[in-house]
Design a protein around this motif. Structure first.
Motif, PDB file in Angstrom:
ATOM      1  N   THR A 143       0.819  -1.219   0.000  1.00 41.60           N
ATOM      2  CA  THR A 143       0.000   0.000   0.000  1.00 41.60           C
ATOM      3  C   THR A 143       0.851   1.267   0.000  1.00 41.60           C
ATOM      4  O   THR A 143       0.370   2.342  -0.344  1.00 41.60           O
ATOM      5  N   ARG A 144       2.110   1.126   0.366  1.00 46.16           N
ATOM      6  CA  ARG A 144       3.010   2.283   0.310  1.00 46.16           C
ATOM      7  C   ARG A 144       3.554   2.467  -1.108  1.00 46.16           C
ATOM      8  O   ARG A 144       3.762   3.588  -1.557  1.00 46.16           O
ATOM      9  N   ASN A 189       1.262   9.913   3.403  1.00 46.77           N
ATOM     10  CA  ASN A 189       2.671  10.296   3.446  1.00 46.77           C
ATOM     11  C   ASN A 189       3.442   9.385   4.410  1.00 46.77           C
ATOM     12  O   ASN A 189       2.893   8.415   4.954  1.00 46.77           O
ATOM     13  N   ASP A 190       4.700   9.708   4.641  1.00 47.57           N
ATOM     14  CA  ASP A 190       5.521   8.886   5.533  1.00 47.57           C
ATOM     15  C   ASP A 190       4.919   8.794   6.934  1.00 47.57           C
ATOM     16  O   ASP A 190       4.955   7.735   7.571  1.00 47.57           O
ATOM     17  N   ASP A 191       4.356   9.895   7.411  1.00 46.61           N
ATOM     18  CA  ASP A 191       3.758   9.893   8.751  1.00 46.61           C
ATOM     19  C   ASP A 191       2.632   8.869   8.841  1.00 46.61           C
ATOM     20  O   ASP A 191       2.477   8.191   9.872  1.00 46.61           O
ATOM     21  N   PHE A 192       1.839   8.749   7.781  1.00 41.80           N
ATOM     22  CA  PHE A 192       0.725   7.785   7.754  1.00 41.80           C
ATOM     23  C   PHE A 192       1.258   6.364   7.929  1.00 41.80           C
ATOM     24  O   PHE A 192       0.748   5.593   8.760  1.00 41.80           O
ATOM     25  N   TYR A 193       2.279   6.004   7.163  1.00 40.25           N
ATOM     26  CA  TYR A 193       2.795   4.637   7.211  1.00 40.25           C
ATOM     27  C   TYR A 193       3.597   4.371   8.477  1.00 40.25           C
ATOM     28  O   TYR A 193       3.563   3.255   9.019  1.00 40.25           O
ATOM     29  N   GLU A 228       3.711   1.779  13.998  1.00 41.05           N
ATOM     30  CA  GLU A 228       3.562   1.844  15.457  1.00 41.05           C
ATOM     31  C   GLU A 228       2.366   1.004  15.896  1.00 41.05           C
ATOM     32  O   GLU A 228       2.420   0.324  16.929  1.00 41.05           O
ATOM     33  N   GLU A 229       1.286   1.051  15.119  1.00 39.62           N
ATOM     34  CA  GLU A 229       0.097   0.248  15.433  1.00 39.62           C
ATOM     35  C   GLU A 229       0.409  -1.243  15.324  1.00 39.62           C
ATOM     36  O   GLU A 229      -0.063  -2.050  16.139  1.00 39.62           O
ATOM     37  N   ILE A 230       1.196  -1.608  14.316  1.00 40.95           N
ATOM     38  CA  ILE A 230       1.584  -3.009  14.150  1.00 40.95           C
ATOM     39  C   ILE A 230       2.471  -3.457  15.307  1.00 40.95           C
ATOM     40  O   ILE A 230       2.311  -4.569  15.838  1.00 40.95           O
ATOM     41  N   ASN A 231       3.389  -2.610  15.727  1.00 40.90           N
ATOM     42  CA  ASN A 231       4.220  -2.938  16.894  1.00 40.90           C
ATOM     43  C   ASN A 231       3.354  -3.184  18.126  1.00 40.90           C
ATOM     44  O   ASN A 231       3.592  -4.126  18.900  1.00 40.90           O
ATOM     45  N   ALA A 232       2.342  -2.340  18.304  1.00 37.50           N
ATOM     46  CA  ALA A 232       1.441  -2.485  19.457  1.00 37.50           C
ATOM     47  C   ALA A 232       0.633  -3.782  19.350  1.00 37.50           C
ATOM     48  O   ALA A 232       0.419  -4.490  20.354  1.00 37.50           O
ATOM     49  N   PHE A 233       0.176  -4.107  18.142  1.00 35.07           N
ATOM     50  CA  PHE A 233      -0.560  -5.343  17.875  1.00 35.07           C
ATOM     51  C   PHE A 233       0.291  -6.556  18.243  1.00 35.07           C
ATOM     52  O   PHE A 233      -0.157  -7.473  18.943  1.00 35.07           O
ATOM     53  N   GLU A 270      13.360  -1.812   3.808  1.00 34.15           N
ATOM     54  CA  GLU A 270      14.407  -1.338   4.717  1.00 34.15           C
ATOM     55  C   GLU A 270      13.804  -0.493   5.836  1.00 34.15           C
ATOM     56  O   GLU A 270      14.170  -0.630   7.007  1.00 34.15           O
ATOM     57  N   ASP A 271      12.862   0.360   5.492  1.00 35.09           N
ATOM     58  CA  ASP A 271      12.227   1.227   6.482  1.00 35.09           C
ATOM     59  C   ASP A 271      11.460   0.413   7.520  1.00 35.09           C
ATOM     60  O   ASP A 271      11.589   0.632   8.729  1.00 35.09           O
ATOM     61  N   LEU A 272      10.662  -0.546   7.071  1.00 35.63           N
ATOM     62  CA  LEU A 272       9.865  -1.324   8.027  1.00 35.63           C
ATOM     63  C   LEU A 272      10.742  -2.251   8.865  1.00 35.63           C
ATOM     64  O   LEU A 272      10.465  -2.494  10.047  1.00 35.63           O
ATOM     65  N   LEU A 273      11.814  -2.784   8.278  1.00 37.88           N
ATOM     66  CA  LEU A 273      12.720  -3.634   9.053  1.00 37.88           C
ATOM     67  C   LEU A 273      13.372  -2.841  10.179  1.00 37.88           C
ATOM     68  O   LEU A 273      13.542  -3.351  11.295  1.00 37.88           O
TER      69      LEU A 273
END
Length: 283
Positions: free
Chosen positions: A123-124, A145-149, A154-159, A218-221
């Motif tokens: 989706t990015r 934008n980058d802030d959205f993703y 952060e939500e995925i980390n919390a999940f 790379e960003d998500l890792l």
């Protein structure tokens, strides 16, 4: 397996996509038998589940890895989910909903073939897909934008923190494939008639976006590898080696939990000889 674990900021361009282990297929047979045994004990204990997340570019070898690594595991003990384009029902819920309801029950191994990270990856690269989710705050591409993703990450980390705290062991593997090896595998699909069905013209369109995908990976890792849900970057150009590394990582992680089979209740233990006698003296 510490060499593959993401514990600090990484650059994918600095990480090798190829390692070749001697006798990898032979070694895998031994590891997967141990994996099957430990899953049986894990099932009997019933306190933990394990979630195995697999991500990678097209042709990275996710399907064959699942087949080979979990071949010995009891069918009742492993559940595989392959996440495709969201259905209308799935899009009518929060983006994590379909992943939440697919989580493994305690005692089982759950394998996500493509995962909740598609929501900060595909989706990015293709932000227009997000419009199908009908999010009130998203009115145009400028909102994606980058802030959205990063907020989604952060939500995925919390999940992941929530499900880990409730007994789910999380292991995430990025199958790190080179662009040249992907080319070879796509050509093989075209050259071998029995492999033609695997090919889609869309594979070539996505290949043209290789650099963008690498940036997103790379960003998500870097932002979602945590102590409770670590990422492992697996060199994927050699399939037997990649499978062995993943299998050994899963096994070593599960061994740390020292699963134990429950004992027969004492009221039944004292009657064991009686039960044996009943069976042995049946008419």
């Amino acid at each position: 397996m510490k060499n593959y674990k993401v514990t600090s900021q990484i650059k994918l361009s600095d990480i090798s996509t190829k390692e070749v282990f001697d006798d990898a297929e032979k070694k895998l047979k031994k590891v997967r038998k141990k994996l099957a045994k430990i899953q049986d004990t894990m099932y009997a204990e019933g306190k933990y589940a394990a979630l195995i997340c697999l991500q990678g570019m097209d042709t990275a070898g996710k399907d064959s890895l699942i087949r080979e690594v979990f071949k010995e595991v009891n069918a009742r003990g492993v559940v595989v989910h392959s996440f495709k384009v969201p259905t209308e029902l799935e899009k009518s819920h929060n983006y994590l909903w379909r992943h939440y309801i697919a989580l493994p029950a305690k005692g089982k191994l759950g394998v996500f073939n493509r995962t909740h990270y598609e929501n900060v990856l595909v989706t990015r690269v293709h932000p227009e897909y997000v419009f199908g989710e009908n999010i009130p705050s998203v009115k145009s591409l400028d909102d994606l934008n980058d802030d959205f993703y990063h907020k989604r990450m952060e939500e995925i980390n919390a999940f992941e923190k929530q499900i880990e705290a409730n007994g789910t062991i999380i292991l995430k593997f990025f199958l790190n494939l080179s662009k040249e090896e992907q080319k070879n595998r796509l050509l093989r699909r075209l050259r071998l008639k029995e492999k033609n069905w695997k090919f889609s013209p869309g594979d070539l369109k996505e290949r043209k976006l290789w650099d963008k995908y690498q940036f997103c990976y790379e960003d998500l890792l870097n932002k979602t590898s945590t102590d409770y849900a670590p990422w492992y970057i697996i060199p994927a150009d050699d399939k037997p080696t990649a499978r062995l590394i993943v299998a050994k990582t899963i096994l070593k992680t599960l061994e740390q939990f020292n699963f134990e089979e429950p004992e027969l209740p004492k009221k039944y233990q004292v009657e064991i000889e009686n039960y044996k006698s009943q069976l042995e003296n049946e008419a």
